[in-house]
Motif scaffolding. Sequence first.
Motif, PDB file in Angstrom:
ATOM      1  N   ARG A  56      -3.841   5.476  -7.381  1.00 46.96           N
ATOM      2  CA  ARG A  56      -4.672   4.357  -7.848  1.00 46.96           C
ATOM      3  C   ARG A  56      -4.087   3.032  -7.394  1.00 46.96           C
ATOM      4  N   VAL A 103       0.835  -1.205   0.000  1.00 50.50           N
ATOM      5  CA  VAL A 103       0.000   0.000   0.000  1.00 50.50           C
ATOM      6  C   VAL A 103       0.868   1.253   0.000  1.00 50.50           C
ATOM      7  N   HIS A 111      -4.709  -1.669  -1.251  1.00 50.69           N
ATOM      8  CA  HIS A 111      -5.461  -1.680  -0.001  1.00 50.69           C
ATOM      9  C   HIS A 111      -6.697  -2.569  -0.126  1.00 50.69           C
ATOM     10  N   ARG A 112      -7.450  -2.396  -1.200  1.00 50.52           N
ATOM     11  CA  ARG A 112      -8.646  -3.217  -1.415  1.00 50.52           C
ATOM     12  C   ARG A 112      -8.293  -4.691  -1.568  1.00 50.52           C
ATOM     13  N   SER A 116      -2.069   2.384  -4.829  1.00 48.74           N
ATOM     14  CA  SER A 116      -2.172   2.194  -3.379  1.00 48.74           C
ATOM     15  C   SER A 116      -3.598   1.825  -2.975  1.00 48.74           C
ATOM     16  N   TRP A 117      -4.574   2.476  -3.578  1.00 46.52           N
ATOM     17  CA  TRP A 117      -5.970   2.136  -3.269  1.00 46.52           C
ATOM     18  C   TRP A 117      -6.277   0.706  -3.700  1.00 46.52           C
ATOM     19  N   HIS A 118      -5.779   0.322  -4.867  1.00 45.41           N
ATOM     20  CA  HIS A 118      -6.001  -1.047  -5.350  1.00 45.41           C
ATOM     21  C   HIS A 118      -5.367  -2.065  -4.400  1.00 45.41           C
TER      22      HIS A 118
END
Length: 264
Positions: A77, A40, A83-84, A79-81
């Motif tokens: 984008r 992340v 995290h999810r 980092s968000w991916h």
Amino acid sequence: MTAWEQFGTITVVSALLLAALQAVTFAVGHRIGRYNVVDVSWGLGFVLVAAVSAVLGDGDPGRRVLLLVLVAVWGLRLSWHMHRKSAGRGEDPRYRELLGRAGGASLGTVARKIFATQGAAQWFVSLPVQLSAVLGPAHGAGRAVMAVGVALWAVGAYFEAVGDRQLRAFKADSANRGRIMDSGLWAWTRHPNYFGDACVWWGLWLVCAGVWPGVVTVASPIAMTYFLVYATGARLLEQTMSRRPGYREYQARTAYFLPRPPRR
């Protein structure tokens, strides 16, 4: 302050902030019991460096803003991916194998093999962004080189974002449980996300290389490509995936890294 003095300030501040980011990430990973949280902070670290470079640099303002936007779009984008992808799950098999080969998951080994290594990689790979922040505007052929860099960045961002979305949709369908993802971009390369990552950083290097001496930072995209293909990316993932039924056949018909039409 000369351009080289500015660059020295930027690179030192970037190194300190990346060290702080990795220390915080290490503490979070230790608390939650899994260290794949480092994925992340991967994109976030580059965004941090791009922001520092844009603020502290006194080079061409248009290129500083351009690089900040390109890195932020890509990094946030990603980092968000990540995290999810990792939230609520166990440790990534890549890191289990990495620590296993290193002799165990002691705090010192984890800090050295995962977090210190990643922080150093972020600093080195981002050198084109740091140096570009203190260079003047591009002229003539340099502008063309920058345009090619932006286009290559766009290709990489497409492969990475679309590849991640296709894989997420594939895994969300219970009918695909136990199957190998081999459609869409995944039919052209077994690692569209890693290939896209490489294109992004070669593109960012070209944006920097449009002005001398930006070209001398070429070792940075080479290092990023090495990480993606051999170090912590595709090779480690292949070692895990090759144990799954059907993956050997997938390897036989699909390119490893550089995309090409799938074999019949």
